[in-house]
Design an enzyme around this catalytic site. Structure first.
Site, short mmCIF file in Angstrom:
data_model
loop_
_atom_site.label_atom_id
_atom_site.label_comp_id
_atom_site.label_asym_id
_atom_site.label_seq_id
_atom_site.Cartn_x
_atom_site.Cartn_y
_atom_site.Cartn_z
N LYS A 183 12.40 5.23 -33.57
CA LYS A 183 13.01 4.77 -34.82
C LYS A 183 13.96 5.83 -35.39
O LYS A 183 15.05 5.51 -35.86
CB LYS A 183 11.91 4.43 -35.83
CG LYS A 183 12.41 4.07 -37.22
CD LYS A 183 13.37 2.90 -37.21
CE LYS A 183 12.75 1.62 -36.78
NZ LYS A 183 13.68 0.47 -36.89
N LYS A 185 10.57 -5.12 -20.08
CA LYS A 185 9.38 -5.95 -20.26
C LYS A 185 9.72 -7.28 -20.90
O LYS A 185 10.64 -7.39 -21.71
CB LYS A 185 8.36 -5.21 -21.13
CG LYS A 185 7.67 -4.04 -20.45
CD LYS A 185 6.61 -3.43 -21.33
CE LYS A 185 5.43 -4.36 -21.50
NZ LYS A 185 4.30 -3.72 -22.23
N LYS A 199 9.10 -10.95 -26.98
CA LYS A 199 9.48 -11.94 -27.98
C LYS A 199 10.77 -11.54 -28.70
O LYS A 199 11.47 -12.38 -29.25
CB LYS A 199 8.37 -12.10 -29.01
CG LYS A 199 7.26 -13.06 -28.59
CD LYS A 199 7.72 -14.49 -28.69
CE LYS A 199 6.59 -15.45 -28.40
NZ LYS A 199 7.04 -16.86 -28.42
#
Length: 394
Positions: A120, A250, A253
Site C-alpha cells: 500500500k 492468481k 474477484k
C-alpha cells in the site's frame, strides 16, 4: 487450558459469491476440517468477516446482499451448521472489543512490516505521495509519516486540521483500518482460542503476527490466556489456481474481467465459454505440465486435478502430472473441453444447492443467528478471562 482442537477461519463477503480459486484453495479445505467420526470433539468456527470488508468503502445495501450471498455459498459448498458455527463477525461485539485491547499492546512497527501494508505504501508513492518519504527512514517511520502527513494533511506549513469533516471532504491516504486490520484478524482467531487456522500463503505473515501477539499477551500478564495458533494449508495444487486470462496471476474477484475467473454459481454454458477462451499457448505436439514455459496449460491441468481430487483423491488425474499423462495426446481445444466438463460436473451440486437456498432466505438467516448465539457464548467467556488478566472490571 483443555487440549481441544479448535479451528477458526473467515472470509470477506466482498463480491458475494466465491470463485473457483476460493473454493479449491480454501472452502473445500474448510469442509474437510469439520468434525467427523474420528474427530467428534473438534470445535470449528467459520466467520463471514464483514468488519474486514469495510477497510475499503462499501455500499451498505450491496454489503448486506454480499454477506447473505456468502452465507448461501458457504452452506452450498458443504459447511454444515450442525458441525460448524457459521456466523457474521460484526454480530459478535467481542471481536471489536478484543481488537482494541490488542491494539493497545501491538507496536506500530510490527504492523508496518506487513507485506500488504508495504504494498500500500508503494502504491501511495506511485500516486504522487513521495513527499511523505523523501527523507528515507524505516518502514515504521514512513508509516507514521503517511498517517500524519497524508491522512491528517499535516505538513511542514502546520496546516490546521478542520474542526469538522463532512462526507465531501477530501480525505486522502489509506485509512487506519488498512494498517491495523491484522490486529483485528488476530482478535478473530484468539477470541475463540483457535489452535489451527486454515490460511493461504499470503496470510502466513499475519498468522505469525497473531502468534506473536498471543505470546506477548500471555507473557505480559503471566497467564496462558491464549493458545498459540498454527496455520494449516491447502494442497499445493489447490493453492495455485490462476486467472484464466493472465495465468501468471492468481484468480481474483478484483480482476475487472469476468472472463478471468469461474464463479461457483456460473452456469455450465458460462463455465465452458470461459474455459474455451482461457489463455494458453501455441505449442503443438501434445499436452505437458510445464508451469514455467506453459503457464496457461499448467493452470488448466491444476484446475482439473484439484476438482478431481475432491471426489477421487487417488485417481491418476488428481495431480497435474497425472492429468498431463492422461491428456498427453490432446491438443489445447480438447484439453479445454475436458477441463470445462470436469468443472461443470464438480460444481453441479454446489450450484443446485445455491439455487435452492436463494429461495430459503429465512432458513439462511436462522442459521446465522444460531451461529452468532453460539459464537457469543464462547467469545464472552474469553473476554471475561482477558479482562481479569488485564485488570478490567468483569
Amino acid at each position: 487450558m483443555a487440549n481441544i482442537r479448535t479451528v477458526l477461519s473467515g472470509i470477506q463477503p466482498t463480491g458475494g459469491v466465491p470463485h473457483l480459486g476460493n473454493y479449491l484453495g480454501a472452502l473445500a479445505n474448510w469442509v474437510s476440517l469439520q468434525p467427523g467420526e474420528h474427530s467428534p470433539t473438534d470445535k470449528v468456527f467459520y466467520s463471514i468477516v464483514d468488519l474486514h470488508a469495510i477497510t475499503t468503502p462499501q455500499d451498505p445495501s450491496t454489503l448486506r446482499k454480499n454477506t447473505h450471498d456468502m452465507a448461501i455459498s458457504l452452506l452450498s459448498v458443504g459447511i454444515d451448521p450442525e458441525k460448524s458455527v457459521l456466523f457474521r463477525q460484526s454480530r459478535v461485539h467481542c471481536h471489536s472489543e478484543l481488537a482494541w485491547m490488542l491494539f493497545c499492546r501491538t507496536p506500530v512497527g510490527w504492523l508496518a512490516r506487513m507485506h500488504q501494508w508495504k504494498t500500500k505504501l508503494e502504491s501511495m508513492q506511485d500516486q504522487q505521495q513521495q513527499q511523505a518519504f523523501s527523507s528515507g527512514g524505516t518502514m515504521a517511520e514512513n508509516t507514521m509519516a503517511l498517517i500524519h502527513g497524508t491522512v491528517l494533511n499535516l505538513d511542514s506549513s502546520n496546516e490546521v486540521v478542520p474542526d469538522s469533516v463532512s462526507s465531501s471532504t477530501n480525505v486522502t491516504g489509506p485509512c487506519l483500518g488498512l494498517l491495523a486490520y491484522p490486529v483485528l484478524q488476530a482478535a478473530d482467531i484468539l477470541l475463540y482460542r483457535a489452535t489451527e487456522v486454515p490460511i493461504g500463503e499470503d496470510q502466513i505473515q499475519h498468522m505469525n503476527l497473531t502468534s506473536d501477539i498471543a505470546k506477548s499477551f500471555n507473557s505480559q500478564y503471566k497467564k496462558q490466556v491464549f493458545p498459540v495458533p498454527k496455520g494449516i494449508y491447502a494442497s499445493a495444487t489447490a493453492k495455485k489456481i490462476m486467472s484464466l486470462r493472465v495465468p501468471t496471476s492468481k484468480m481474483s474477484k478484483s480482476d475487472p474481467s469476468e472472463q478471468s475467473r469461474i464463479n461457483i454459481n456460473d452456469s455450465p454454458a458460462e463455465i465452458m465459454n470461459k474455459v474455451k477462451r482461457a489463455t494458453v499457448d501455441g505449442v503443438r505436439g501434445g499436452i505437458t505440465y510445464d508451469p514455467v514455459n506453459r503457464p496457461g496449460v499448467a493452470n488448466l491441468l491444476r484446475i482439473h486435478a484439484a476438482v478431481t481430487a475432491l471426489k477421487d483423491p487417488g485417481a491418476l488425474e488428481s495431480t497435474p502430472e497425472g492429468c498431463a499423462e492422461a491428456f498427453k495426446s490432446f491438443d489445447n481445444s480438447q484439453l479445454k473441453k475436458a477441463v470445462g466438463e470436469r468443472i461443470v460436473e464438480g460444481l453441479s451440486g454446489v450450484r443446485d444447492q445455491m439455487e435452492r437456498l436463494k429461495k430459503e432466505g429465512g432458513y439462511v438467516e436462522e442459521v446465522l443467528k444460531r451461529g452468532e448465539e453460539k459464537a457469543l457464548l464462547v467469545a464472552e467467556k474469553t473476554m471475561k478471562d482477558v479482562k481479569e488478566a488485564i485488570g478490567l472490571a468483569v
